[in-house]
Design an enzyme around this catalytic site. Structure first.
Site, mmCIF file in Angstrom:
data_model
loop_
_atom_site.group_PDB
_atom_site.id
_atom_site.type_symbol
_atom_site.label_atom_id
_atom_site.label_comp_id
_atom_site.label_asym_id
_atom_site.label_seq_id
_atom_site.Cartn_x
_atom_site.Cartn_y
_atom_site.Cartn_z
ATOM 1 N N ARG A 243 32.822 -34.998 -51.578
ATOM 2 C CA ARG A 243 33.898 -35.951 -51.820
ATOM 3 C C ARG A 243 34.549 -35.161 -52.948
ATOM 4 O O ARG A 243 33.912 -34.769 -54.013
ATOM 5 C CB ARG A 243 34.082 -37.425 -52.077
ATOM 6 C CG ARG A 243 33.971 -38.190 -50.811
ATOM 7 C CD ARG A 243 35.256 -38.315 -50.252
ATOM 8 N NE ARG A 243 35.117 -39.115 -48.915
ATOM 9 C CZ ARG A 243 34.892 -38.755 -47.945
ATOM 10 N NH1 ARG A 243 34.250 -37.831 -47.598
ATOM 11 N NH2 ARG A 243 34.787 -39.660 -46.654
ATOM 12 N N GLU A 272 43.054 -34.185 -52.813
ATOM 13 C CA GLU A 272 43.591 -33.613 -51.534
ATOM 14 C C GLU A 272 44.626 -34.461 -50.647
ATOM 15 O O GLU A 272 44.559 -35.748 -50.868
ATOM 16 C CB GLU A 272 42.293 -33.499 -50.357
ATOM 17 C CG GLU A 272 41.625 -34.562 -50.282
ATOM 18 C CD GLU A 272 40.291 -34.297 -49.097
ATOM 19 O OE1 GLU A 272 39.518 -33.621 -49.762
ATOM 20 O OE2 GLU A 272 40.226 -34.636 -47.915
ATOM 21 N N HIS A 290 38.963 -29.903 -45.436
ATOM 22 C CA HIS A 290 38.172 -31.226 -45.121
ATOM 23 C C HIS A 290 37.867 -31.111 -43.603
ATOM 24 O O HIS A 290 38.292 -31.913 -42.877
ATOM 25 C CB HIS A 290 39.020 -32.453 -45.486
ATOM 26 C CG HIS A 290 37.939 -33.404 -45.564
ATOM 27 N ND1 HIS A 290 38.087 -34.593 -46.484
ATOM 28 C CD2 HIS A 290 36.893 -33.905 -44.998
ATOM 29 C CE1 HIS A 290 37.329 -35.470 -46.614
ATOM 30 N NE2 HIS A 290 36.321 -35.066 -45.677
#
Ligand code: DGY
Length: 324
Positions: A243, A272, A290
């Site tokens: 993360r 993000e 991601h």
């Protein structure tokens, strides 16, 4: 005939999952495939029996606390659940589930992809060729760092970290170190060639590559700060497929700029989809959007798992992947 439970699915999901959702529930899919606003999430909770959000939907205490809420379950499409205020869900008696296991291998693969790409300068090389800057093979061109046989430090040693260790140790002959407050039985670590260290700091000092595999919690926020980045070796690389909040992105930019570490491979970002502008211009950084679980197989399995949790819940049975 009793009406089928109404389920709001906040983004498009793989076709097989959408078909399955339609077969089992009165499913409403957000066809626009853009994130729902907090107001839309609240409306979903008021008008549906379940919400099926993704890891980018911020299911806050305010959203969960919407007056007149009808939904009693939030079935997250993702293993990480830092997008959901778990304490609020608990106090409101809302069940929350996630999708563990099914994304372990693909996420481990992306960690290895980042590691190999940044060490062997693959992103830079790809750009070089596309820009038609390549003048031909030469002995000193674009020399990277060897991966095989090096030391990989894992911060967190859960399912995904173990799958990375499996690949790195058995595939690349890497020595594995790890720090985790909840280590596995010694024989599990042994089978992966992994040695436990007492602290994150010890791992950082010894590793040639550091890969992050801890959940995002208040305790792990900015775990990789300026001080800890300084503990890494100057030739070492940082890999983050966990993360974004686990890394202080400003401190990382500074460390990369000052040569405190050699490079970074990032699949996740602190804010993000926004990425710190300085990172975009750095050649010693590999940036992915991601993609950890982004294979058709895994995303389909994640959707099916989220639906399975809903089916069990509505059948009055224990859900498979209860978070709270
Ligand atoms: C997860 O499931 O937590 C991932 O980050 C999404 O790929």
């Amino acid at each position: 005939m009793t009406p089928r439970p109404r389920v709001v699915i906040t983004r498009k999901i793989p076709a097989a999952c959408e078909a399955e959702a339609a077969a089992r529930f009165d499913a409403v899919v957000n066809r626009d495939d853009v994130p729902l606003t907090p107001e839309q999430l609240m409306e979903a909770l008021r008008t549906a029996d379940a919400l099926l959000p993704t890891v980018t939907d911020k299911v806050t205490a305010q959203v969960l606390g919407t007056a007149g809420r009808r939904a009693k379950i939030v079935s997250n499409f993702g293993v990480g659940f830092n997008n959901i205020d778990i304490a609020a869900a608990k106090s409101l008696g809302i069940t929350v589930t996630n999708t563990p296991d099914v994304l372990t291998d693909d996420t481990a693969d992306i960690a290895m992809t980042l590691l190999l790409m940044v060490a062997r300068r693959a992103g830079e090389g790809d750009r070089h060729v596309r820009q038609q800057a390549w003048t031909g093979w030469r002995p000193t061109h674009m020399l990277g760092a060897r991966v095989s046989g090096k030391t990989l430090g894992l911060i967190g040693f859960g399912r995904i970290a173990k799958a990375v260790a499996q690949r790195a140790h058995h595939g690349f002959g890497m020595r594995i170190l790890f720090a985790d407050p909840f280590p596995p039985p010694p024989e599990v670590a042994r089978s992966l060639g992994a040695e436990q260290r007492a602290s994150v700091e010890e791992v950082l000092r010894e590793a040639d590559f550091v890969s992050l595999h801890c959940p995002a919690t208040p305790e792990t926020r900015h775990l990789m700060n300026a001080e800890r980045l300084r503990l890494m070796q100057r030739h070492a690389f940082l890999i983050n497929s966990a993360r974004g909040d686990v890394v202080d992105e400003a401190a990382l930019v500074a460390a990369l700029g000052q040569g405190t570490i050699a490079g970074a491979g990032l699949d996740v970002f602190e804010r993000e989809p926004s990425v710190t502008a300085d990172l975009l211009g750095m050649e010693n950084v590999v940036l992915l959007p991601h993609l950890g679980s982004a294979t058709l197989e895994t995303r389909t399995a994640m959707g099916m798992r989220a639906l399975e949790n809903l089916s069990l819940f509505f059948a009055g049975q224990p859900v498979r992947d209860r978070v709270v």
